[in-house]
Design a protein around this motif. Structure first.
Motif, PDB file in Angstrom:
ATOM      1  N   GLY A 177     -50.885  20.338  23.574  1.00  0.00           N
ATOM      2  CA  GLY A 177     -49.522  20.773  23.305  1.00  0.00           C
ATOM      3  C   GLY A 177     -49.239  20.855  21.823  1.00  0.00           C
ATOM      4  O   GLY A 177     -48.549  21.757  21.341  1.00  0.00           O
ATOM      5  N   GLN A 178     -49.782  19.922  21.066  1.00  0.00           N
ATOM      6  CA  GLN A 178     -49.583  19.937  19.617  1.00  0.00           C
ATOM      7  C   GLN A 178     -50.268  21.145  18.992  1.00  0.00           C
ATOM      8  O   GLN A 178     -49.734  21.756  18.079  1.00  0.00           O
ATOM      9  N   PHE A 179     -51.450  21.514  19.496  1.00  0.00           N
ATOM     10  CA  PHE A 179     -52.129  22.702  18.971  1.00  0.00           C
ATOM     11  C   PHE A 179     -51.295  23.948  19.240  1.00  0.00           C
ATOM     12  O   PHE A 179     -51.185  24.826  18.402  1.00  0.00           O
ATOM     13  N   GLY A 180     -50.693  24.040  20.414  1.00  0.00           N
ATOM     14  CA  GLY A 180     -49.834  25.180  20.729  1.00  0.00           C
ATOM     15  C   GLY A 180     -48.614  25.224  19.841  1.00  0.00           C
ATOM     16  O   GLY A 180     -48.178  26.278  19.396  1.00  0.00           O
ATOM     17  N   GLU A 181     -48.039  24.056  19.531  1.00  0.00           N
ATOM     18  CA  GLU A 181     -46.876  23.994  18.651  1.00  0.00           C
ATOM     19  C   GLU A 181     -47.246  24.424  17.242  1.00  0.00           C
ATOM     20  O   GLU A 181     -46.514  25.159  16.588  1.00  0.00           O
ATOM     21  N   ASP A 182     -48.415  23.987  16.751  1.00  0.00           N
ATOM     22  CA  ASP A 182     -48.876  24.394  15.424  1.00  0.00           C
ATOM     23  C   ASP A 182     -49.037  25.910  15.353  1.00  0.00           C
ATOM     24  O   ASP A 182     -48.676  26.535  14.376  1.00  0.00           O
TER      25      ASP A 182
ATOM     26  N   MET B 198     -54.507   8.215  19.227  1.00  0.00           N
ATOM     27  CA  MET B 198     -55.471   7.161  19.532  1.00  0.00           C
ATOM     28  C   MET B 198     -54.896   5.787  19.208  1.00  0.00           C
ATOM     29  O   MET B 198     -55.261   4.809  19.835  1.00  0.00           O
ATOM     30  N   GLY B 199     -54.007   5.709  18.234  1.00  0.00           N
ATOM     31  CA  GLY B 199     -53.397   4.428  17.909  1.00  0.00           C
ATOM     32  C   GLY B 199     -52.480   3.940  19.015  1.00  0.00           C
ATOM     33  O   GLY B 199     -52.381   2.752  19.269  1.00  0.00           O
ATOM     34  N   GLY B 200     -51.814   4.838  19.710  1.00  0.00           N
ATOM     35  CA  GLY B 200     -50.866   4.460  20.745  1.00  0.00           C
ATOM     36  C   GLY B 200     -51.477   4.563  22.132  1.00  0.00           C
ATOM     37  O   GLY B 200     -51.992   3.601  22.702  1.00  0.00           O
ATOM     38  N   PHE B 201     -51.443   5.763  22.664  1.00  0.00           N
ATOM     39  CA  PHE B 201     -51.889   5.967  24.036  1.00  0.00           C
ATOM     40  C   PHE B 201     -53.391   5.775  24.186  1.00  0.00           C
ATOM     41  O   PHE B 201     -53.858   5.276  25.199  1.00  0.00           O
ATOM     42  N   GLY B 202     -54.139   6.159  23.174  1.00  0.00           N
ATOM     43  CA  GLY B 202     -55.596   5.977  23.226  1.00  0.00           C
ATOM     44  C   GLY B 202     -55.969   4.510  23.307  1.00  0.00           C
ATOM     45  O   GLY B 202     -56.943   4.136  23.959  1.00  0.00           O
ATOM     46  N   GLY B 203     -55.186   3.666  22.633  1.00  0.00           N
ATOM     47  CA  GLY B 203     -55.424   2.222  22.706  1.00  0.00           C
ATOM     48  C   GLY B 203     -55.250   1.698  24.122  1.00  0.00           C
ATOM     49  O   GLY B 203     -56.006   0.826  24.579  1.00  0.00           O
ATOM     50  N   ILE B 204     -54.247   2.224  24.812  1.00  0.00           N
ATOM     51  CA  ILE B 204     -54.019   1.825  26.208  1.00  0.00           C
ATOM     52  C   ILE B 204     -55.216   2.229  27.060  1.00  0.00           C
ATOM     53  O   ILE B 204     -55.678   1.473  27.921  1.00  0.00           O
ATOM     54  N   PHE B 205     -55.744   3.436  26.810  1.00  0.00           N
ATOM     55  CA  PHE B 205     -56.913   3.898  27.553  1.00  0.00           C
ATOM     56  C   PHE B 205     -58.105   2.962  27.334  1.00  0.00           C
ATOM     57  O   PHE B 205     -58.811   2.597  28.273  1.00  0.00           O
TER      58      PHE B 205
ATOM     59  N   LEU C  53     -56.439   9.843  30.816  1.00  0.00           N
ATOM     60  CA  LEU C  53     -56.861  10.895  29.886  1.00  0.00           C
ATOM     61  C   LEU C  53     -56.036  12.173  30.034  1.00  0.00           C
ATOM     62  O   LEU C  53     -55.914  12.944  29.085  1.00  0.00           O
ATOM     63  N   ILE C  54     -55.465  12.392  31.198  1.00  0.00           N
ATOM     64  CA  ILE C  54     -54.727  13.635  31.437  1.00  0.00           C
ATOM     65  C   ILE C  54     -53.548  13.780  30.464  1.00  0.00           C
ATOM     66  O   ILE C  54     -53.463  14.775  29.753  1.00  0.00           O
ATOM     67  N   PRO C  55     -52.616  12.799  30.376  1.00  0.00           N
ATOM     68  CA  PRO C  55     -51.524  12.985  29.413  1.00  0.00           C
ATOM     69  C   PRO C  55     -52.007  12.970  27.965  1.00  0.00           C
ATOM     70  O   PRO C  55     -51.422  13.630  27.107  1.00  0.00           O
ATOM     71  N   LEU C  56     -53.082  12.238  27.682  1.00  0.00           N
ATOM     72  CA  LEU C  56     -53.622  12.198  26.324  1.00  0.00           C
ATOM     73  C   LEU C  56     -54.105  13.589  25.908  1.00  0.00           C
ATOM     74  O   LEU C  56     -53.751  14.098  24.849  1.00  0.00           O
ATOM     75  N   VAL C  57     -54.873  14.239  26.752  1.00  0.00           N
ATOM     76  CA  VAL C  57     -55.390  15.578  26.465  1.00  0.00           C
ATOM     77  C   VAL C  57     -54.248  16.591  26.419  1.00  0.00           C
ATOM     78  O   VAL C  57     -54.211  17.460  25.542  1.00  0.00           O
ATOM     79  N   MET C  58     -53.282  16.458  27.324  1.00  0.00           N
ATOM     80  CA  MET C  58     -52.146  17.389  27.342  1.00  0.00           C
ATOM     81  C   MET C  58     -51.335  17.286  26.055  1.00  0.00           C
ATOM     82  O   MET C  58     -50.893  18.303  25.522  1.00  0.00           O
ATOM     83  N   SER C  59     -51.131  16.081  25.533  1.00  0.00           N
ATOM     84  CA  SER C  59     -50.355  15.939  24.298  1.00  0.00           C
ATOM     85  C   SER C  59     -51.096  16.557  23.119  1.00  0.00           C
ATOM     86  O   SER C  59     -50.492  17.197  22.260  1.00  0.00           O
ATOM     87  N   ILE C  60     -52.405  16.398  23.074  1.00  0.00           N
ATOM     88  CA  ILE C  60     -53.182  16.991  21.988  1.00  0.00           C
ATOM     89  C   ILE C  60     -53.151  18.513  22.092  1.00  0.00           C
ATOM     90  O   ILE C  60     -52.923  19.213  21.106  1.00  0.00           O
TER      91      ILE C  60
END
Length: 144
Positions: free
Chosen positions: A126-131, A89-96, A117-124
């Motif tokens: 993706g992080q859950f899958g990595e965890d 949210m600090g980076g890409f979310g701010g742009i949104f 929102l598409i890349p924002l949701v995908m990055s989140i």
């Protein structure tokens, strides 16, 4: 010429990046500090540039020589998720948010900021899958 002035190789930068990732997984670095150090790692040109990035972290040799106690607990998923959300949210979310304000000021036509929102949701996600992958590997190591 001293070692600090010698040019670092890609393999040297990768070795530092791997140690930083391990420190993040162990909870020694938060996500913001890890990202900052990782950027400095890949921007480093000399061994001197790489030198200060690991100095406050325990070395692997010291960890092996330390008395064996219970293994460190992994960082909780909720705290890691909170860090991820703050970082995103600090980076890409701010742009949104900025694009949404522009959309509001220009007449409320087609809501084009939705595409951000598409890349924002995908990055989140993706992080859950990595965890989950890290947790699965840790559990397999414990069983072995």
């Amino acid at each position: 010429m001293g070692r600090d002035e010698m040019r670092a190789a890609d393999s040297d930068r990768q070795a530092v990046a791997d140690k930083l990732k391990k420190a993040l997984d162990e909870g020694r670095l938060d996500l913001g500090e890890y990202d900052e150090r990782l950027q400095k790692t890949y921007a480093a040109k000399t061994y001197g540039d790489l030198k200060g990035l690991l100095e406050d972290l325990p070395m692997q040799q010291q960890a092996v020589a330390a008395p064996q106690g219970p293994p460190p607990l992994p960082a909780s998923v909720s705290s890691r998720t909170g860090q991820l959300v703050r970082m995103t949210m600090g980076g890409f979310g701010g742009i949104f948010v900025v694009c949404t304000v522009i959309w509001l000021l220009t007449g409320l036509g087609y809501f084009w900021p939705v595409w951000l929102l598409i890349p924002l949701v995908m990055s989140i996600l993706g992080q859950f899958g990595e965890d989950r992958g890290h947790r699965d590997r840790r559990e397999r190591r414990r069983r072995d």
